[in-house]
Enzyme design. Structure first.
Site, short mmCIF file in Angstrom:
data_model
loop_
_atom_site.label_atom_id
_atom_site.label_comp_id
_atom_site.label_asym_id
_atom_site.label_seq_id
_atom_site.Cartn_x
_atom_site.Cartn_y
_atom_site.Cartn_z
N SER A 1 0.82 -1.21 0.00
CA SER A 1 0.00 0.00 0.00
C SER A 1 0.85 1.26 0.00
O SER A 1 0.42 2.30 -0.49
CB SER A 1 -0.93 0.00 1.22
OG SER A 1 -0.19 -0.29 2.39
N ALA B 1 4.49 1.24 -0.90
CA ALA B 1 5.52 1.18 -1.94
C ALA B 1 5.45 -0.16 -2.64
O ALA B 1 4.73 -1.07 -2.21
CB ALA B 1 6.90 1.40 -1.31
N VAL C 1 8.15 -3.11 -4.87
CA VAL C 1 9.54 -3.53 -4.94
C VAL C 1 9.83 -4.15 -6.32
O VAL C 1 9.04 -4.96 -6.81
CB VAL C 1 9.86 -4.55 -3.83
CG1 VAL C 1 11.30 -5.03 -3.94
CG2 VAL C 1 9.60 -3.93 -2.46
N LYS D 1 12.94 -0.34 -3.87
CA LYS D 1 11.64 -0.04 -3.27
C LYS D 1 11.25 1.38 -3.67
O LYS D 1 11.99 2.34 -3.41
CB LYS D 1 11.73 -0.15 -1.74
CG LYS D 1 10.41 -0.11 -1.01
CD LYS D 1 10.63 -0.42 0.47
CE LYS D 1 9.32 -0.49 1.23
NZ LYS D 1 9.54 -0.83 2.67
N ASP E 1 8.49 -4.99 13.58
CA ASP E 1 7.39 -5.59 12.82
C ASP E 1 7.84 -6.92 12.21
O ASP E 1 7.78 -7.12 11.00
CB ASP E 1 6.95 -4.63 11.71
CG ASP E 1 5.64 -5.07 11.06
OD1 ASP E 1 4.90 -5.86 11.68
OD2 ASP E 1 5.37 -4.62 9.93
#
Length: 410
Positions: A234, A236, A238, A252, A388
């Site tokens: 949402s 970026a 790659v 990215k 994360d």
């Protein structure tokens, strides 16, 4: 009166107005807004003309020998006009101090912001209606929340609505999926299914971002560049590429329009959180406004890919200081990293979530110990840690090691 005469009259009046405004502002010795200064100049001009006319007399004046008195009358009229302009400024500042009334630029920006919010509110309302959430938003159908089945249905609707809402709400759902202290299990389980997948940005738009950020054509920077993205999220997407040095990298690229969308949605999120904190006891208990502010700060950091490049470098440096622990961290190519483009080493592997369940238990246990040891060291010893580490951000590499990805949240 000819057009030339009119032009001369207008220019003369404008210069007189500006001169009066400048002198009044200098005499009063206080910085005041330009519109108010020009208004004082208008007052001075309007006072000057009738006063001088009244002092000098009729159209036959000045007569022979009366030029000097007429000059004194003009000077006296200028002084009175300046005093009138100064009195106007003093009274205006006393009644309405500078800065207490928004300027025209601020008013226009605020109006544009309100229109943007109104349009986004309408989109959100349509999403809520389509997913059957409006009754809950109005406080109805609370009895359904008393049963696990009812909570499960609502959780699914919330998850689908967040997917429809786009980047900000997907990110918010991902954060909430980890907050078992705030939400029932039905909600955290459903929100954990949120996938940060999105349609890919067309190549011309990606190429334009690359050209703008890198200051050169793609072919001048990369030996090869795969126009089809490896993954599209949402914020970026790659791409695989190869540098002129033949180093294999991933690039990215931030979506062109994501910053404006996130700013608008975060503004709405903050307003809704503040309203919840004012009007509900549970909103005050969890600190809804503080949670929204923390979420907004973290998401804005993710929009600047330079932050992710610095995060990778910091975590890797701390890891190197204590020796290798079997966890690979990609190396960013700093000269090619900007706010909207991140070029980093490519790690060959597959997401941890896709590991074959038939993989021997001993292998899985060894990987788990390696990952747990890495994260605990980051948290307990280094103070800089990957915040994360969900299965999509951990790769099982071809050489059997684990690799960490996505350092936007550190």
């Amino acid at each position: 009166m000819t057009a030339l005469s009119w032009s001369a009259l207008v220019i003369g009046a404008t210069l007189t107005l500006l001169l009066f405004a400048f002198v009044v502002r200098r005499l009063i010795g206080v910085r005041v807004p330009v519109p108010r200064t020009l208004a004082a100049g208008v007052v001075a001009v309007l006072v000057f003309s009738p006063i001088v006319t009244a002092m000098i007399g009729g159209p036959g004046f000045p007569r022979k020998g009366s030029v000097l008195p007429a000059l004194w009358f003009v000077i006296l009229g200028v002084v009175i006009a300046l005093l009138a302009g100064m009195v106007f400024l003093v009274i205006a500042e006393a009644l309405v101090p500078s800065g207490s009334v928004p300027g025209p630029v601020y008013v226009l920006r605020a109006a544009r912001g309100r229109m943007g919010r109104a349009g986004r509110y309408w989109q959100i309302s349509r999403i809520l209606a389509r997913r059957g959430l409006l009754p809950y938003a109005r406080g109805g159908r609370r009895s359904e929340l008393a049963t696990p089945e009812g909570r499960a249905r609502l959780a699914r609707s919330v998850r689908l609505a967040m997917e429809d809402g786009g980047v900000t709400f997907v990110k918010l759902g991902q954060v909430l999926s980890t907050r078992r202290d705030l939400l029932p299990a039905e909600f955290t389980g459903e929100l954990s299914r949120l996938q940060d997948d999105a349609a890919g940005v067309p190549w011309p738009a990606v190429e334009q971002v690359l050209r703008s950020e890198l200051g050169a054509e793609v072919s001048e920077v990369f030996a090869s560049f795969d126009r089809t993205p490896i993954a599209a999220a949402s914020i970026a997407q790659v791409h695989a590429a190869t540098l002129m040095s033949r180093a294999r990298v991933v690039v990215k690229v931030r979506r062109p329009d994501v910053s404006q969308t996130v700013d608008r949605d975060l503004d709405i999120t903050g307003r809704l959180a503040a309203r919840l904190e004012r009007s509900t006891s549970w909103g005050r208990a969890v600190g809804a406004a503080g949670l929204a502010a923390g979420f907004a700060a973290a998401l804005r950091e993710e929009l600047d890919l330079r932050v992710e490049a610095r995060n990778m470098t910091s975590v890797a440096a701390a890891s190197d200081s204590r020796g290798s622990d079997g966890i690979a961290i990609p190396v960013p190519y700093q000269p090619l990293c900007t706010a909207r483009v991140l070029v980093m080493e490519r790690l060959d592997g597959r997401p941890l979530a896709t590991i074959d369940p038939s993989t021997p238990a001993g292998v899985r246990a060894a990987l788990a110990r390696s990952l747990l040891d890495c994260l605990l060291r980051q948290v307990m010893l280094e103070g800089t840690f990957h915040a994360d580490p969900h299965p999509g951000n951990v790769l099982l590499l071809a050489d059997g090691r684990l690799g960490l990805l996505d350092f936007g949240s550190v």
